[in-house]
Design a protein around this motif. Structure first.
Motif, PDB file in Angstrom:
ATOM      1  N   ALA A 113       0.760  -1.145   0.045  1.00  0.00           N
ATOM      2  CA  ALA A 113      -0.157   0.114   0.065  1.00  0.00           C
ATOM      3  C   ALA A 113       0.876   1.269   0.027  1.00  0.00           C
ATOM      4  CB  ALA A 113      -1.004   0.071   1.139  1.00  0.00           C
ATOM      5  N   GLY A 114       1.979   1.256   0.625  1.00  0.00           N
ATOM      6  CA  GLY A 114       2.764   2.542   0.716  1.00  0.00           C
ATOM      7  C   GLY A 114       3.709   2.634  -0.332  1.00  0.00           C
ATOM      8  N   HIS A 115       3.794   1.848  -1.298  1.00  0.00           N
ATOM      9  CA  HIS A 115       4.916   1.877  -2.335  1.00  0.00           C
ATOM     10  C   HIS A 115       4.022   1.957  -3.720  1.00  0.00           C
ATOM     11  CE1 HIS A 115       8.004   0.758   0.518  1.00  0.00           C
ATOM     12  NE2 HIS A 115       7.032   0.021   1.141  1.00  0.00           N
ATOM     13  N   PRO A 116       4.407   2.992  -4.489  1.00  0.00           N
ATOM     14  CA  PRO A 116       3.774   3.224  -6.216  1.00  0.00           C
ATOM     15  C   PRO A 116       4.726   2.072  -6.930  1.00  0.00           C
ATOM     16  CG  PRO A 116       5.355   5.037  -5.382  1.00  0.00           C
ATOM     17  CD  PRO A 116       5.035   4.276  -4.185  1.00  0.00           C
ATOM     18  N   LEU A 117       4.145   1.138  -7.366  1.00  0.00           N
ATOM     19  CA  LEU A 117       4.704   0.276  -8.246  1.00  0.00           C
ATOM     20  C   LEU A 117       3.969  -0.288  -9.316  1.00  0.00           C
ATOM     21  CD1 LEU A 117       5.466  -2.289  -4.916  1.00  0.00           C
ATOM     22  CD2 LEU A 117       7.121  -0.790  -6.102  1.00  0.00           C
ATOM     23  N   ARG A 118       4.778  -0.797 -10.431  1.00  0.00           N
ATOM     24  CA  ARG A 118       4.271  -1.479 -11.486  1.00  0.00           C
ATOM     25  C   ARG A 118       3.899  -2.704 -11.545  1.00  0.00           C
ATOM     26  NH1 ARG A 118       9.534  -0.627 -14.572  1.00  0.00           N
ATOM     27  NH2 ARG A 118      10.218  -1.747 -12.871  1.00  0.00           N
ATOM     28  N   TYR A 119       2.493  -2.997 -12.037  1.00  0.00           N
ATOM     29  CA  TYR A 119       1.909  -4.120 -11.820  1.00  0.00           C
ATOM     30  C   TYR A 119       1.620  -4.668 -13.191  1.00  0.00           C
ATOM     31  CZ  TYR A 119       0.857  -3.459  -6.876  1.00  0.00           C
ATOM     32  OH  TYR A 119       0.750  -3.277  -5.512  1.00  0.00           O
ATOM     33  N   GLY A 120       2.034  -6.200 -13.373  1.00  0.00           N
ATOM     34  CA  GLY A 120       1.886  -6.933 -14.662  1.00  0.00           C
ATOM     35  C   GLY A 120       1.363  -8.102 -14.342  1.00  0.00           C
ATOM     36  N   MET A 121      -0.149  -7.896 -14.686  1.00  0.00           N
ATOM     37  CA  MET A 121      -1.028  -9.458 -14.179  1.00  0.00           C
ATOM     38  C   MET A 121      -1.592 -10.040 -15.522  1.00  0.00           C
ATOM     39  SD  MET A 121      -0.680  -7.958 -11.359  1.00  0.00           S
ATOM     40  CE  MET A 121      -1.453  -9.030  -9.983  1.00  0.00           C
ATOM     41  N   SER A 122      -1.602 -11.315 -15.230  1.00  0.00           N
ATOM     42  CA  SER A 122      -2.197 -12.184 -16.174  1.00  0.00           C
ATOM     43  C   SER A 122      -3.720 -11.611 -16.759  1.00  0.00           C
ATOM     44  CB  SER A 122      -2.386 -13.703 -15.672  1.00  0.00           C
ATOM     45  OG  SER A 122      -3.399 -13.864 -14.699  1.00  0.00           O
ATOM     46  N   HIS A 123      -3.976 -11.801 -17.787  1.00  0.00           N
ATOM     47  CA  HIS A 123      -5.158 -11.093 -18.426  1.00  0.00           C
ATOM     48  C   HIS A 123      -6.278 -11.725 -17.626  1.00  0.00           C
ATOM     49  CE1 HIS A 123      -3.409  -9.349 -21.859  1.00  0.00           C
ATOM     50  NE2 HIS A 123      -2.710 -10.443 -21.853  1.00  0.00           N
ATOM     51  N   GLU A 124      -6.484 -13.174 -17.439  1.00  0.00           N
ATOM     52  CA  GLU A 124      -7.752 -13.528 -16.622  1.00  0.00           C
ATOM     53  C   GLU A 124      -7.660 -12.957 -15.418  1.00  0.00           C
ATOM     54  OE1 GLU A 124      -9.637 -18.061 -15.933  1.00  0.00           O
ATOM     55  OE2 GLU A 124      -7.439 -17.895 -16.200  1.00  0.00           O
ATOM     56  N   PHE A 125      -6.625 -12.835 -14.416  1.00  0.00           N
ATOM     57  CA  PHE A 125      -6.622 -12.371 -13.367  1.00  0.00           C
ATOM     58  C   PHE A 125      -7.175 -10.897 -13.155  1.00  0.00           C
ATOM     59  CE2 PHE A 125      -4.394 -10.447  -9.355  1.00  0.00           C
ATOM     60  CZ  PHE A 125      -4.940 -11.490  -8.370  1.00  0.00           C
ATOM     61  N   LEU A 126      -7.008 -10.261 -14.244  1.00  0.00           N
ATOM     62  CA  LEU A 126      -7.433  -8.732 -14.209  1.00  0.00           C
ATOM     63  C   LEU A 126      -8.817  -8.585 -14.428  1.00  0.00           C
ATOM     64  CD1 LEU A 126      -4.952  -6.966 -16.945  1.00  0.00           C
ATOM     65  CD2 LEU A 126      -5.208  -6.645 -14.487  1.00  0.00           C
ATOM     66  N   GLU A 127      -9.625  -9.695 -14.696  1.00  0.00           N
ATOM     67  CA  GLU A 127     -11.027  -9.687 -14.723  1.00  0.00           C
ATOM     68  C   GLU A 127     -11.995 -10.615 -13.812  1.00  0.00           C
ATOM     69  OE1 GLU A 127     -12.300  -7.580 -17.079  1.00  0.00           O
ATOM     70  OE2 GLU A 127     -10.490  -7.017 -17.762  1.00  0.00           O
ATOM     71  N   ARG A 128     -11.187 -11.455 -13.195  1.00  0.00           N
ATOM     72  CA  ARG A 128     -11.886 -12.468 -12.356  1.00  0.00           C
ATOM     73  C   ARG A 128     -12.258 -11.765 -11.235  1.00  0.00           C
ATOM     74  NH1 ARG A 128      -9.588 -18.376 -12.475  1.00  0.00           N
ATOM     75  NH2 ARG A 128     -10.062 -18.353 -10.398  1.00  0.00           N
ATOM     76  N   ARG A 129     -13.511 -12.237 -10.519  1.00  0.00           N
ATOM     77  CA  ARG A 129     -13.906 -11.707  -9.275  1.00  0.00           C
ATOM     78  C   ARG A 129     -12.875 -11.934  -8.206  1.00  0.00           C
ATOM     79  NH1 ARG A 129     -18.523 -14.354 -11.563  1.00  0.00           N
ATOM     80  NH2 ARG A 129     -20.158 -13.010 -12.057  1.00  0.00           N
ATOM     81  N   ASP A 130     -12.225 -13.142  -8.247  1.00  0.00           N
ATOM     82  CA  ASP A 130     -11.084 -13.408  -7.038  1.00  0.00           C
ATOM     83  C   ASP A 130      -9.993 -12.950  -7.650  1.00  0.00           C
ATOM     84  OD1 ASP A 130     -11.019 -15.253  -9.187  1.00  0.00           O
ATOM     85  OD2 ASP A 130     -10.643 -16.939  -7.849  1.00  0.00           O
ATOM     86  N   GLY A 131     -10.105 -11.992  -8.369  1.00  0.00           N
ATOM     87  CA  GLY A 131      -8.467 -11.507  -9.041  1.00  0.00           C
ATOM     88  C   GLY A 131      -8.393  -9.986  -8.519  1.00  0.00           C
ATOM     89  N   MET A 132      -7.967  -9.032  -9.578  1.00  0.00           N
ATOM     90  CA  MET A 132      -7.566  -7.797  -9.245  1.00  0.00           C
ATOM     91  C   MET A 132      -8.732  -6.909  -8.890  1.00  0.00           C
ATOM     92  SD  MET A 132      -4.599  -6.659  -9.377  1.00  0.00           S
ATOM     93  CE  MET A 132      -3.875  -5.044  -8.759  1.00  0.00           C
ATOM     94  N   PRO A 133      -9.950  -7.136  -9.500  1.00  0.00           N
ATOM     95  CA  PRO A 133     -10.943  -6.069  -8.718  1.00  0.00           C
ATOM     96  C   PRO A 133     -11.234  -6.309  -7.303  1.00  0.00           C
ATOM     97  CG  PRO A 133     -11.736  -7.143 -11.095  1.00  0.00           C
ATOM     98  CD  PRO A 133     -10.255  -7.606 -10.573  1.00  0.00           C
ATOM     99  N   GLY A 134     -11.244  -7.737  -6.889  1.00  0.00           N
ATOM    100  CA  GLY A 134     -11.573  -7.785  -5.546  1.00  0.00           C
ATOM    101  C   GLY A 134     -10.206  -7.497  -4.780  1.00  0.00           C
ATOM    102  N   LEU A 135      -9.128  -7.641  -5.346  1.00  0.00           N
ATOM    103  CA  LEU A 135      -7.875  -7.408  -4.494  1.00  0.00           C
ATOM    104  C   LEU A 135      -7.879  -5.984  -4.283  1.00  0.00           C
ATOM    105  CD1 LEU A 135      -5.450  -9.374  -3.753  1.00  0.00           C
ATOM    106  CD2 LEU A 135      -4.346  -8.403  -5.579  1.00  0.00           C
ATOM    107  N   ARG A 136      -8.066  -5.198  -5.337  1.00  0.00           N
ATOM    108  CA  ARG A 136      -7.975  -3.640  -5.087  1.00  0.00           C
ATOM    109  C   ARG A 136      -8.899  -3.190  -4.042  1.00  0.00           C
ATOM    110  NH1 ARG A 136      -6.929  -0.957 -10.851  1.00  0.00           N
ATOM    111  NH2 ARG A 136      -6.218   0.569  -9.454  1.00  0.00           N
ATOM    112  N   ARG A 137      -9.965  -3.856  -3.854  1.00  0.00           N
ATOM    113  CA  ARG A 137     -11.018  -3.495  -2.749  1.00  0.00           C
ATOM    114  C   ARG A 137     -10.473  -3.782  -1.558  1.00  0.00           C
ATOM    115  NH1 ARG A 137     -14.752  -5.715  -6.311  1.00  0.00           N
ATOM    116  NH2 ARG A 137     -14.967  -7.442  -5.084  1.00  0.00           N
TER     117      ARG A 137
END
Length: 480
Positions: A113-137
């Protein structure tokens, strides 16, 4: 690996012959294929079934509860059966280079949370409910940039420093071989991801022994074993069939280990080793492309003839074909799955739609470009409109029409490599497999023949185009 293990166990302990369909493009493709009966079973994960397929976001107390919930829901909604898990939890993880994580004192996901970083995620992980959308919440991530990429390419991007954080699976061999730091999921976002066979109930009715056969794998593969099996393919360049066969022989579930030559270390070795396989794949690649192009010609040329005489129809037809061309290839292939399942049919349907525009546009352009004087001479000689079209307009427009066919075919030869993602085969198979195991030589063993095939077909159709050009037009264009 799991598909190969299940296939070998079923073949060894039942009378069935298993048809393998590898490299399907993610959960939704595989699940849709299972639901519609295009395949009979595949290995799924309880967390994926719970979060991504069922959309159940409620808390999970443990692996047993996750399995119980997906078993009940899948049986009621889809008439599908979960069997006992293999024994490992292939959960999602976030990972960084070890030195980078240590330097920033990052050990858990909440530390990001305290570090501005570059993220490279698999395409499926970007869209999955148990992926990036939920993780960011759940975690307040400070994201400088985020890009989608093929899962295994993310490891190369991490190693090269192109990205700082990526997602992975806990059983990935590269986590160990590349000395990556796995970040602790300290807020317990990810549910259990126990791998287990997921199959259709009608398979059990047709082949009751399949349940007992697959039960032989239950609880036999822990996290370390799965990681080692993956390393056998990725790190030791062995085939999944060989690794699976050797493992099953050690467990006493097969009499002999499968003896398959390991992939060559150099590109020339791989090309020579796979020469017969490549020829077979190239032949099937041509069948897929050729069938789609034939259908496209049968539709686009008559439609183009009508459209060349009706401006309104031309506008509608060209616009519609143009819209098809703008749809991403993999998306169009996915759209075909509910209609045709997996395999050659959806691939041919998608390639057919992609092949329409160049042929249609060139047919309209070629016929509209015929000199009006030729038409008037023909009519003056007493030709009917049908005779004028057949004996004057089409011969003159033929080079332009064939140029459209040529363009369409060459484009579709390249596009057809993506058909491997829906189990259609062709030269895309080694490309997708090579991406999965990060083997550049294996990728090139499919990409180079596909490029060569496109060049050869382009040259052959170019010769047909020149042959179809009326002699008078050839003489007109030849230098004096």
């Amino acid at each position: 690996m799991l598909a190969e293990l299940m296939a070998q166990v079923i073949e060894r302990h039942t009378n069935a012959t298993v048809e393998r369909r590898f490299n399907l493009a993610g959960t939704q493709v595989a699940f849709e294929a299972l639901r519609t009966g295009a395949i009979d079973l595949y290995a799924e994960y309880t967390g994926t079934g719970l979060r991504d397929i069922l959309g159940d976001a409620s808390p999970v107390e443990g692996a047993a509860q996750a399995l119980a919930r997906v078993s009940d829901a899948f049986a009621q909604r889809y008439n599908l059966l979960w069997l006992a898990p293999f024994g490992f939890n292939n959960t999602y993880v976030l990972m960084m280079r070890h030195d980078h994580a240590q330097g920033l004192r990052i050990a858990a996901i909440s530390d990001l949370a305290g570090h501005p970083l570059r993220y490279g995620m698999s395409h499926e992980f970007l869209e999955r409910r148990d992926g990036m959308p939920g993780l960011r919440r759940v975690y307040d991530l400070d994201i400088t940039s985020i890009v989608g990429m093929e899962h295994d390419l993310a490891y190369s991007a991490l190693a090269e420093g192109a990205i700082d954080v990526s997602d992975g699976y806990s059983t990935d061999a590269k986590i160990v071989t590349q000395h990556l730091e796995v970040l602790h999921d300290d807020r317990h976002f990810f549910p259990p991801y126990e791998a287990a066979p997921l199959l259709r109930r009608d398979l059990v009715e047709r082949l009751p022994a399949v349940v007992d056969a697959l039960a032989l794998l239950a609880g036999r593969i822990d996290d370390a074993t799965m990681r080692q099996l993956n390393y056998g393919v990725e790190g030791e360049h062995r085939t999944p069939a060989e690794v699976a066969g050797t493992f099953l022989a050690k467990l006493g579930l097969s009499h002999v280990a499968v003896d398959v030559p390991r992939r060559g270390r150099s590109l020339l070795d791989v090309l020579w080793q796979r020469r017969r396989v490549t020829c077979d794949l190239a032949g099937w690649h041509l069948v897929l492309t050729g069938t789609a192009e034939l259908l496209a010609c049968l539709v686009a040329i008559p439609l183009g003839i009508s459209a060349s005489r009706r401006p309104g129809l031309a506008a509608v037809a060209l616009t519609s074909a143009g819209v098809m061309q703008t749809i991403p290839s993999i998306a169009l292939l996915a759209f075909m799955l509910p209609l045709f399942g997996i395999g050659a049919k959806p691939a041919v349907a998608a390639l057919f739609l992609y092949g329409l525009l160049p042929i249609l546009r060139n047919t309209v352009t070629g016929l509209r470009g015929v000199d009006q004087q030729f038409k008037e001479v023909g009519l003056g000689l007493g030709m009917t409109p049908a005779q004028l079209l057949r004996q004057v307009e089409l011969p003159i427009a033929a080079p332009v029409i064939l140029a459209g066919v040529r363009t369409s075919t060459v484009i579709n030869i390249g596009t057809a490599t993506l058909a491997a993602f829906i189990g259609a085969g062709g030269l895309g198979d080694p490309i997708v497999t090579g991406l999965t195991v990060t083997d550049v030589n294996l990728i090139l063993s499919g990409a180079l023949p596909a490029a060569l095939l496109a060049v050869l077909v382009d040259a052959a159709l170019g010769a047909v185009e020149r042959w179809a050009t009326p002699r008078g037009l050839r003489l007109h264009h030849e230098p004096s």
